[in-house]
Design an enzyme around this catalytic site. Structure first.
Site, PDB file in Angstrom:
ATOM      1  N   ASP A 237     -11.337 -19.106   3.589  1.00 45.84           N
ATOM      2  CA  ASP A 237     -10.396 -17.995   3.431  1.00 45.84           C
ATOM      3  C   ASP A 237      -9.379 -18.358   2.358  1.00 45.84           C
ATOM      4  O   ASP A 237      -8.901 -19.491   2.289  1.00 45.84           O
ATOM      5  CB  ASP A 237      -9.688 -17.734   4.766  1.00 45.84           C
ATOM      6  CG  ASP A 237      -8.948 -16.416   4.764  1.00 45.84           C
ATOM      7  OD1 ASP A 237      -7.886 -16.327   4.116  1.00 45.84           O
ATOM      8  OD2 ASP A 237      -9.417 -15.463   5.419  1.00 45.84           O
TER       9      ASP A 237
ATOM     10  N   HIS B 168      -9.675 -11.899  10.027  1.00 43.21           N
ATOM     11  CA  HIS B 168     -10.270 -12.830   9.073  1.00 43.21           C
ATOM     12  C   HIS B 168     -11.532 -13.468   9.643  1.00 43.21           C
ATOM     13  O   HIS B 168     -12.471 -13.773   8.899  1.00 43.21           O
ATOM     14  CB  HIS B 168      -9.262 -13.914   8.705  1.00 43.21           C
ATOM     15  CG  HIS B 168      -8.052 -13.383   8.004  1.00 43.21           C
ATOM     16  ND1 HIS B 168      -7.836 -13.552   6.656  1.00 43.21           N
ATOM     17  CD2 HIS B 168      -6.988 -12.668   8.468  1.00 43.21           C
ATOM     18  CE1 HIS B 168      -6.690 -12.979   6.316  1.00 43.21           C
ATOM     19  NE2 HIS B 168      -6.162 -12.433   7.406  1.00 43.21           N
TER      20      HIS B 168
END
Length: 463
Positions: free
Chosen positions: A125, A34
């Site tokens: 995110d 990520h």
């Protein structure tokens, strides 16, 4: 590498407000898969004239010295420690909650310092819903970054339906059943982590989709030629704009966001081998295997007689006090045709002329990087979106094959030979080269990804 898009004067002027550069705030989920695309996005936005501020947890904190042009704001997170993948879902959920209060204070402080008008938006995110909620309460526009594929995002959206129609929780007798409402997935390909009955995973995915739906837009690290149908479906099902600006690693300036130190000596070692002769093996930064699987993998690789570069990272083997210990006699069996490293500069390895195949866990970053270099894949998915990615690699794009079931050295040998030396592998390599060309077209001047970036910049300046 395709050069990053050259920002226009208009792009730079759009990123300026009252004579000052506008700020984009970023908050990545603190896991390697990520962090990488978030920092690539940061580089892209910075190249278009935006100032970058990165909020981050203490857990897996970035090395700020590598990014001198950005400002970093640490957010206390309750000091989580690495956990087994089976517990990662609970950790992610807890992480968002643990950060919420401290993030509110730090975001308020940053807004006071910058002035709200100078802040274009926060990109976070999708797994950090509490961060989106804090930003909304402070009237900061948000954009959601999904670090997986468009197909995976569609499966997240479909999760309630998958329970309603009985596909989930997964029943062993139904694992090979096609998910009629979500082709080409079978039940076994749906995003599942560990043996959870769907409770925590369902909560995680529900929160991710809430973050998307309440944001001002969705950013995807994918490209039109790879997932056109899936992106069309998302645009149909979501009320927010979707920006397919990938592959980010081909569009953004190079960035060093690795949590592990790569062994660059492997690049020189690769120079000694003929084109497309070496198998690169890496199962990513999180996936783990059993000691038995390590042994069978090692002897299968050795028995294939194919040159190889293998990443055996710290912590890769479950329950092993010495997880770097390969089977006795393995090093001798390599006969100088193999190299084992703790971590590798993967993008450069996949670009190397000597690499002809990639045995991968099929994380989305690894899958994209392989596709973009025309390298066919052996797929050994472990959790999350990796099963679905492997399904697309083998069944849709037909640029690889899955190494499923129990690992056994004979089957490993056979799979490696199919990929690296058989006609079947050559056909996969040819198809992979076509995808490489398609990626180059999408990221080239006037390509779909370049146009999507322009739309994203325009959208950012309108928030």
């Amino acid at each position: 590498m395709t050069p990053p898009p050259a920002p226009t004067m208009a792009a730079h002027s759009n990123a300026v407000h009252g004579g000052r550069r506008r700020h984009v705030l970023l908050f990545p989920l603190p896991y390697q898969g990520h962090i990488n695309p978030m920092f690539r996005l940061a580089g892209l936005l910075h190249a278009h004239g935006f100032a970058i501020t990165v909020f981050h947890t203490h857990f897996n904190a970035p090395d700020t010295a590598r990014h001198p042009d950005y400002r970093f704001v640490p957010v206390p997170d309750g000091s989580p420690v690495p956990v087994a993948i089976e517990d990662a879902v609970a950790q992610i959920l807890e992480l968002g909650v643990a950060c919420e209060s401290a993030f509110r204070d730090r975001l308020a402080s940053v807004l006071d310092e910058y002035s709200r008008d100078d802040v274009a938006c926060l990109v976070a995110d999708t797994h950090l819903l509490p961060i989106f909620e804090v930003a909304a309460r402070l009237s900061v526009p948000t954009l959601a970054l999904r670090t997986g594929s468009a197909a995976c995002c569609a499966s997240f959206l479909a999760y309630p339906m998958l329970f309603e129609k009985g596909y989930l929780p997964v029943q062993e007798s139904q694992r090979d059943m096609p998910v009629v409402d979500l082709p080409p997935y079978r039940v076994r390909d749906l995003p599942v982590i560990g043996e959870d009955d769907g409770g925590l995973v369902r909560e995680l995915l529900s929160r991710a989709m809430t973050a998307v739906k309440t944001s001002s837009g969705l950013i995807l690290n994918t490209f039109d030629a790879l997932e056109r149908r899936e992106q069309d479906g998302l645009r149909r099902d979501l009320a927010v704009p979707v920006f397919d600006i990938g592959p980010l690693h081909k569009l953004s300036p190079a960035v060093d966001s690795s949590l592990l130190l790569p062994d660059r000596s492997c690049l020189e070692w690769l120079d000694a081998f003929p084109p497309e002769s070496v198998l690169y093996v890496s199962f990513g930064s999180v996936a783990c295997m059993s000691p038995r699987d390590l042994v069978e993998t090692a002897w299968g690789i050795a028995g294939s007689d194919v040159p190889f570069l293998w990443v055996v990272r710290p912590g890769m083997v479950r329950g092993s006090a010495d997880d770097h210990r390969l089977p006795e006699g393995f090093e001798a069996a390599m006969r100088k045709r193999g190299m084992v490293v703790a971590w590798a500069p993967q993008e450069e390895v996949l670009r190397h002329r000597a690499v002809g195949g990639f045995w991968t866990h099929c994380g989305w970053n690894s899958t994209l990087e392989s596709v973009c270099e025309g390298v066919p894949m052996l797929c050994r998915p472990y959790f999350g979106d990796q099963m679905g990615n492997a399904r697309y690699v083998e069944h849709v794009w037909r640029v690889g094959l899955e190494v499923g079931g129990d690992l056994e050295r004979g089957r490993v040998e056979a799979a490696i030979r199919r990929l690296m030396t058989d006609e079947e592998g050559a056909e996969m390599r040819a198809r992979a080269c076509e995808l490489k060309k398609a990626a180059a077209e999408c990221t080239g001047e006037g390509g779909s990804s370049r146009l999507a970036i322009d739309k994203l910049i325009t959208h950012l300046t309108s928030l």
